[in-house]
Motif scaffolding. Sequence first.
Motif, PDB file in Angstrom:
ATOM      1  N   TYR A 111       0.810  -1.224   0.000  1.00  0.00           N
ATOM      2  CA  TYR A 111       0.000   0.000   0.000  1.00  0.00           C
ATOM      3  C   TYR A 111       0.839   1.268   0.000  1.00  0.00           C
ATOM      4  N   LEU A 112       2.119   1.169   0.328  1.00  0.00           N
ATOM      5  CA  LEU A 112       2.985   2.331   0.171  1.00  0.00           C
ATOM      6  C   LEU A 112       3.407   2.526  -1.286  1.00  0.00           C
ATOM      7  N   LYS A 113       3.404   1.438  -2.067  1.00  0.00           N
ATOM      8  CA  LYS A 113       3.716   1.534  -3.497  1.00  0.00           C
ATOM      9  C   LYS A 113       2.501   1.962  -4.312  1.00  0.00           C
ATOM     10  N   ILE A 114       1.321   1.549  -3.874  1.00  0.00           N
ATOM     11  CA  ILE A 114       0.095   1.876  -4.617  1.00  0.00           C
ATOM     12  C   ILE A 114      -0.916   2.558  -3.685  1.00  0.00           C
ATOM     13  N   PRO A 115      -0.564   3.726  -3.172  1.00  0.00           N
ATOM     14  CA  PRO A 115      -1.435   4.397  -2.203  1.00  0.00           C
ATOM     15  C   PRO A 115      -2.777   4.812  -2.786  1.00  0.00           C
ATOM     16  N   ILE A 116      -2.792   5.268  -4.034  1.00  0.00           N
ATOM     17  CA  ILE A 116      -4.049   5.735  -4.626  1.00  0.00           C
ATOM     18  C   ILE A 116      -4.979   4.564  -4.881  1.00  0.00           C
ATOM     19  N   GLN A 117      -4.451   3.472  -5.429  1.00  0.00           N
ATOM     20  CA  GLN A 117      -5.283   2.294  -5.654  1.00  0.00           C
ATOM     21  C   GLN A 117      -5.803   1.723  -4.339  1.00  0.00           C
ATOM     22  N   TYR A 175     -13.431   0.961  20.861  1.00  0.00           N
ATOM     23  CA  TYR A 175     -12.345   1.947  20.826  1.00  0.00           C
ATOM     24  C   TYR A 175     -12.297   2.618  19.458  1.00  0.00           C
ATOM     25  N   PHE A 176     -12.254   3.950  19.443  1.00  0.00           N
ATOM     26  CA  PHE A 176     -12.317   4.703  18.182  1.00  0.00           C
ATOM     27  C   PHE A 176     -10.970   4.820  17.473  1.00  0.00           C
ATOM     28  N   GLY A 177      -9.881   4.550  18.168  1.00  0.00           N
ATOM     29  CA  GLY A 177      -8.585   4.522  17.511  1.00  0.00           C
ATOM     30  C   GLY A 177      -7.772   5.792  17.640  1.00  0.00           C
ATOM     31  N   ASN A 178      -6.502   5.674  17.222  1.00  0.00           N
ATOM     32  CA  ASN A 178      -5.532   6.770  17.275  1.00  0.00           C
ATOM     33  C   ASN A 178      -4.756   6.733  15.964  1.00  0.00           C
ATOM     34  N   VAL A 179      -5.333   7.350  14.923  1.00  0.00           N
ATOM     35  CA  VAL A 179      -4.834   7.202  13.554  1.00  0.00           C
ATOM     36  C   VAL A 179      -4.390   8.539  12.982  1.00  0.00           C
ATOM     37  N   SER A 180      -3.257   8.529  12.300  1.00  0.00           N
ATOM     38  CA  SER A 180      -2.798   9.707  11.572  1.00  0.00           C
ATOM     39  C   SER A 180      -3.389   9.667  10.166  1.00  0.00           C
ATOM     40  N   THR A 181      -4.210  10.644   9.845  1.00  0.00           N
ATOM     41  CA  THR A 181      -4.862  10.650   8.527  1.00  0.00           C
ATOM     42  C   THR A 181      -3.888  10.964   7.401  1.00  0.00           C
ATOM     43  N   ILE A 182      -2.793  11.663   7.698  1.00  0.00           N
ATOM     44  CA  ILE A 182      -1.878  12.104   6.644  1.00  0.00           C
ATOM     45  C   ILE A 182      -0.528  11.399   6.679  1.00  0.00           C
ATOM     46  N   GLY A 183      -0.343  10.453   7.591  1.00  0.00           N
ATOM     47  CA  GLY A 183       0.890   9.674   7.621  1.00  0.00           C
ATOM     48  C   GLY A 183       0.924   8.672   6.478  1.00  0.00           C
ATOM     49  N   PRO A 184       2.074   8.055   6.228  1.00  0.00           N
ATOM     50  CA  PRO A 184       2.191   7.116   5.112  1.00  0.00           C
ATOM     51  C   PRO A 184       1.248   5.924   5.223  1.00  0.00           C
ATOM     52  N   ARG A 185       0.945   5.487   6.443  1.00  0.00           N
ATOM     53  CA  ARG A 185       0.032   4.353   6.623  1.00  0.00           C
ATOM     54  C   ARG A 185      -1.434   4.766   6.515  1.00  0.00           C
ATOM     55  N   GLY A 186      -1.678   6.084   6.485  1.00  0.00           N
ATOM     56  CA  GLY A 186      -3.050   6.583   6.449  1.00  0.00           C
ATOM     57  C   GLY A 186      -3.824   6.126   5.228  1.00  0.00           C
ATOM     58  N   VAL A 187      -3.113   5.864   4.117  1.00  0.00           N
ATOM     59  CA  VAL A 187      -3.827   5.444   2.906  1.00  0.00           C
ATOM     60  C   VAL A 187      -4.558   4.132   3.138  1.00  0.00           C
ATOM     61  N   TYR A 188      -3.995   3.264   3.964  1.00  0.00           N
ATOM     62  CA  TYR A 188      -4.642   1.985   4.287  1.00  0.00           C
ATOM     63  C   TYR A 188      -5.617   2.153   5.444  1.00  0.00           C
ATOM     64  N   ASP A 189      -5.142   2.791   6.507  1.00  0.00           N
ATOM     65  CA  ASP A 189      -5.980   2.944   7.699  1.00  0.00           C
ATOM     66  C   ASP A 189      -7.276   3.686   7.392  1.00  0.00           C
ATOM     67  N   GLU A 190      -7.154   4.805   6.674  1.00  0.00           N
ATOM     68  CA  GLU A 190      -8.341   5.608   6.394  1.00  0.00           C
ATOM     69  C   GLU A 190      -9.234   4.971   5.339  1.00  0.00           C
ATOM     70  N   ALA A 191      -8.649   4.227   4.399  1.00  0.00           N
ATOM     71  CA  ALA A 191      -9.470   3.495   3.435  1.00  0.00           C
ATOM     72  C   ALA A 191     -10.387   2.514   4.165  1.00  0.00           C
ATOM     73  N   LYS A 192      -9.842   1.853   5.165  1.00  0.00           N
ATOM     74  CA  LYS A 192     -10.621   0.871   5.917  1.00  0.00           C
ATOM     75  C   LYS A 192     -11.646   1.555   6.834  1.00  0.00           C
ATOM     76  N   ARG A 193     -11.280   2.692   7.396  1.00  0.00           N
ATOM     77  CA  ARG A 193     -12.232   3.400   8.253  1.00  0.00           C
ATOM     78  C   ARG A 193     -13.401   3.937   7.422  1.00  0.00           C
ATOM     79  N   PHE A 194     -13.091   4.475   6.228  1.00  0.00           N
ATOM     80  CA  PHE A 194     -14.162   4.904   5.321  1.00  0.00           C
ATOM     81  C   PHE A 194     -15.023   3.715   4.907  1.00  0.00           C
ATOM     82  N   GLN A 195     -14.372   2.600   4.651  1.00  0.00           N
ATOM     83  CA  GLN A 195     -15.083   1.381   4.252  1.00  0.00           C
ATOM     84  C   GLN A 195     -16.129   0.993   5.303  1.00  0.00           C
ATOM     85  N   GLU A 196     -15.744   1.055   6.553  1.00  0.00           N
ATOM     86  CA  GLU A 196     -16.689   0.752   7.622  1.00  0.00           C
ATOM     87  C   GLU A 196     -17.833   1.772   7.646  1.00  0.00           C
ATOM     88  N   SER A 197     -17.510   3.045   7.439  1.00  0.00           N
ATOM     89  CA  SER A 197     -18.529   4.093   7.503  1.00  0.00           C
ATOM     90  C   SER A 197     -19.573   3.959   6.401  1.00  0.00           C
TER      91      SER A 197
END
Length: 331
Positions: free
Chosen positions: A86-92, A136-158
């Motif tokens: 996911y760091l190589k293909i963040p947009i996908q 637990y609601f979590g402690n996530v950085s929306t703009i960090g490098p891992r955010g592309v995966y973390d936030e994709a999954k959080r949006f997916q749940e929403s």
Amino acid sequence: MNKEKRVLITGAAGFLGSHLCDKFIAQGFSVIGMDNFITGDKKNISHLSNHPNFTFIEHDVTEFIKIEGQLDYILHFASPASPIDYLKIPIQTLKVGSLGTHNLLGLAKAKNARILIASTSEVYGDPLVHPQPESYFGNVSTIGPRGVYDEAKRFQESITMAYHRFHGLEVRIVRIFNTYGPRMRLNDGRVIPAFMGQILRGEDLTVFGDGLQTRSFCYVDDQVEGIYRLLFSDYSEPVNIGNPNEITILDFAEEIIKLSNSNQKIVFKPLPQDDPIQRQPDISLAKRLLDWEPKVIREIGMKITFNYFKGLSHDELYKKEHKDFSSYNKH
């Protein structure tokens, strides 16, 4: 289960997706597997190519999805799942969690099918609560490098819960904690295949940070059983499925060295940005709701997994990731 029940499994050529195909075929379902092979591997489903209850469609779920005929269940497992990917293909990665999920929810609505969404323990980020309960609601950085995966999954749940509340769609959400077993990709960057690959190549084991960060590893058969039970439960909100047996990365590296009877050393490198310090599921809900808890002890699961990796060819063992991902990040 009735053989006429049809299930669509996206990410079917991936590690978990391929095991889910096996599970549902064994239970008498007609399985449609879907994958575009960005990170999936054809060999993971090659044993199903001539099975009368298995059909494969090569397709990117971020594009419109059309399935002819009846569809009873959908399991959405299409997504890069390792940091290397996911760091190589963040947009996908963001697109498959948003557009892909939207397409599949729309398909489930059109077919009146129940849909199970694969979320992740990464929605908890670097947790301040330990172990992590679903509340637990979590402690996530929306703009960090891992955010592309973390936030994709959080949006997916929403969006999944929005379809449930607004359209009355039958939904299930599994929050998957670290899972391992045969068919993992050796060079995908996750802890277990990374350590086992280094052992088999005679390299020192790389531990990031001081190695005191923790993980909890669940064997794939246990994970698949938990997912299967969740699909047929009556619960629509997220459920943790993982093994609560926590271990430090340093202790785990020493376990792998002992398992392999090798004499490799451990070397330390800086901890990657936003890498979680603790990861342990609270599975109280899964125990109560699904009568589920992991059965395979780590010693047994690791032996099976290590023997799988030992069976890889020399080329597979030394293969470097070389796929050109550039076209997936253009739009």
